[in-house]
Design a protein around this motif. Structure first.
Motif, PDB file in Angstrom:
ATOM      1  N   GLN A 197     -45.307  29.453  77.625  1.00 38.23           N
ATOM      2  CA  GLN A 197     -44.554  28.379  78.293  1.00 38.23           C
ATOM      3  C   GLN A 197     -43.905  27.458  77.258  1.00 38.23           C
ATOM      4  O   GLN A 197     -42.758  27.043  77.408  1.00 38.23           O
ATOM      5  CB  GLN A 197     -45.480  27.579  79.205  1.00 38.23           C
ATOM      6  CG  GLN A 197     -45.796  28.283  80.518  1.00 38.23           C
ATOM      7  CD  GLN A 197     -46.543  27.372  81.489  1.00 38.23           C
ATOM      8  OE1 GLN A 197     -47.030  26.305  81.123  1.00 38.23           O
ATOM      9  NE2 GLN A 197     -46.636  27.800  82.735  1.00 38.23           N
ATOM     10  N   GLY A 198     -44.659  27.161  76.190  1.00 40.96           N
ATOM     11  CA  GLY A 198     -44.096  26.335  75.128  1.00 40.96           C
ATOM     12  C   GLY A 198     -42.933  27.020  74.432  1.00 40.96           C
ATOM     13  O   GLY A 198     -41.930  26.377  74.099  1.00 40.96           O
ATOM     14  N   LEU A 199     -43.041  28.319  74.238  1.00 42.06           N
ATOM     15  CA  LEU A 199     -41.965  29.074  73.598  1.00 42.06           C
ATOM     16  C   LEU A 199     -40.719  29.129  74.476  1.00 42.06           C
ATOM     17  O   LEU A 199     -39.589  29.078  73.975  1.00 42.06           O
ATOM     18  CB  LEU A 199     -42.450  30.495  73.285  1.00 42.06           C
ATOM     19  CG  LEU A 199     -43.494  30.599  72.170  1.00 42.06           C
ATOM     20  CD1 LEU A 199     -44.160  31.965  72.196  1.00 42.06           C
ATOM     21  CD2 LEU A 199     -42.871  30.335  70.802  1.00 42.06           C
ATOM     22  N   GLU A 251     -35.159  27.337  75.373  1.00 39.85           N
ATOM     23  CA  GLU A 251     -34.172  26.651  76.221  1.00 39.85           C
ATOM     24  C   GLU A 251     -33.556  25.469  75.491  1.00 39.85           C
ATOM     25  O   GLU A 251     -32.385  25.146  75.688  1.00 39.85           O
ATOM     26  CB  GLU A 251     -34.843  26.193  77.513  1.00 39.85           C
ATOM     27  CG  GLU A 251     -35.202  27.355  78.443  1.00 39.85           C
ATOM     28  CD  GLU A 251     -36.025  26.898  79.642  1.00 39.85           C
ATOM     29  OE1 GLU A 251     -36.508  25.731  79.627  1.00 39.85           O
ATOM     30  OE2 GLU A 251     -36.206  27.696  80.578  1.00 39.85           O
ATOM     31  N   SER A 252     -34.334  24.828  74.627  1.00 39.60           N
ATOM     32  CA  SER A 252     -33.842  23.680  73.878  1.00 39.60           C
ATOM     33  C   SER A 252     -32.952  24.098  72.714  1.00 39.60           C
ATOM     34  O   SER A 252     -31.883  23.518  72.491  1.00 39.60           O
ATOM     35  CB  SER A 252     -35.022  22.857  73.353  1.00 39.60           C
ATOM     36  OG  SER A 252     -34.600  21.864  72.456  1.00 39.60           O
ATOM     37  N   SER A 262     -29.502  35.067  75.830  1.00 40.16           N
ATOM     38  CA  SER A 262     -30.041  35.696  77.043  1.00 40.16           C
ATOM     39  C   SER A 262     -31.490  36.143  76.835  1.00 40.16           C
ATOM     40  O   SER A 262     -31.912  36.435  75.712  1.00 40.16           O
ATOM     41  CB  SER A 262     -29.192  36.897  77.433  1.00 40.16           C
ATOM     42  OG  SER A 262     -27.857  36.518  77.665  1.00 40.16           O
ATOM     43  N   GLU A 263     -32.225  36.224  77.928  1.00 33.50           N
ATOM     44  CA  GLU A 263     -33.598  36.701  77.843  1.00 33.50           C
ATOM     45  C   GLU A 263     -33.620  38.223  77.731  1.00 33.50           C
ATOM     46  O   GLU A 263     -32.708  38.921  78.183  1.00 33.50           O
ATOM     47  CB  GLU A 263     -34.402  36.238  79.061  1.00 33.50           C
ATOM     48  CG  GLU A 263     -33.876  36.730  80.391  1.00 33.50           C
ATOM     49  CD  GLU A 263     -34.602  36.087  81.557  1.00 33.50           C
ATOM     50  OE1 GLU A 263     -34.522  36.646  82.656  1.00 33.50           O
ATOM     51  OE2 GLU A 263     -35.243  35.029  81.388  1.00 33.50           O
ATOM     52  N   GLY A 264     -34.668  38.715  77.109  1.00 32.55           N
ATOM     53  CA  GLY A 264     -34.842  40.151  76.972  1.00 32.55           C
ATOM     54  C   GLY A 264     -35.798  40.697  78.007  1.00 32.55           C
ATOM     55  O   GLY A 264     -36.276  39.970  78.893  1.00 32.55           O
TER      56      GLY A 264
END
Length: 267
Positions: free
Chosen positions: A9-11, A16-17, A23-25
């Motif tokens: 979640q932190g990653l 996002e920051s 894009s997500e993989g």
């Protein structure tokens, strides 16, 4: 919530920051926000030293299949150690370990160090995430952990038993006799494959988050169960990410970089 889920979640927040347009993989065909596309895997290295790393002699190392995952311990290892190499300040690690009067041989440094013990007869060798030696031939082998659920085990099958009989049973001099058997070795396969590299001039360092209890408990059990013979216990060095990150003076040129490292990995 498990440590792994919390770290991911932190990653995701970090991605996002820092890289909102990347894009997500996917993994097994399913998209995940903590995974980059393979072609975007370079973004897993923190910007300040990213280009220097890819211009260095280390750029050609074999990357793990999950290097593009933001929780890749290989990427974490590079992000932590490469700036110390680039700035010739790796001696801070020896200072932290309280090992004095040693000078690092910078030519010896390797990411993905291949073991000289079990790289024989076509067997798959142990790889250490990071390695260096000193000019006095003291050797330091690093195993890096982040969100892994402990250390790996091996199946008690003919292939692994043969490897044990061919190789490992001949390299158990640092292991207490109680644990120097094939059943225990295979049950604690990954951690024992690391431990057998300890000798009077060699150290194994496990670097992991304090909150990753699965890893912490396995490392701590090596001491509590006296897995190593007494004379070798001091050659196993467990280190928490949270503690080693405090080693840099606040006025160090690298302090800003490692604050970024701490934000990314929530340590």
């Amino acid at each position: 919530m498990s440590y792994s889920k919390k770290a991911k979640q932190g990653l995701i927040s970090y991605k996002e920051s820092k890289y909102p347009n990347v894009s997500e993989g996917t993994w097994k065909g399913i998209p995940y926000s903590h995974i980059l596309k393979v072609e975007d895997s370079a973004f897993n290295l923190i910007k300040d030293y990213r280009d220097k790393f890819f211009q260095s002699r280390f750029a050609g190392i074999k990357k793990h299949i999950y290097f593009h995952h933001l929780n890749s311990s290989q990427a974490m290892c590079i992000n932590f150690f490469f700036p110390l190499i680039a700035e010739r300040t790796l001696s801070l690690i020896l200072e932290y370990l309280k090992i004095d009067d040693e000078v690092i041989d910078y030519n010896s440094i390797e990411f993905e160090k291949t073991s000289q013990i079990d790289s024989k007869n076509g067997h798959r060798p142990t790889n250490f995430d990071f390695y260096f030696k000193t000019e006095n031939e003291k050797k330091f082998y690093f195993g890096i952990k982040y969100t892994e659920n402990g250390f790996g085990k091996a199946t008690n099958d003919s292939e692994h038993l043969k490897k044990y009989e061919d190789i490992y049973q001949h390299h158990l001099s640092v292991i207490s006799p109680k644990y120097a058997n094939s059943q225990t070795f295979l049950q604690r396969y990954q951690i024992f494959r690391n431990l057998i590299h300890i000798d009077e001039n060699s150290y194994v360092i496990f670097l992991y988050p304090k909150a990753n209890l699965a890893v912490a408990q396995e490392v701590e059990s090596v001491f509590s169960k006296n897995v190593l013979k007494d004379e070798y216990k001091s050659h196993l060095k467990p280190i928490h990410w949270e503690d080693i990150l405090k080693m840099l003076p606040s006025d160090s040129p690298l302090s800003k970089y490692y604050k970024e490292f701490s934000i990314k990995y929530s340590v």
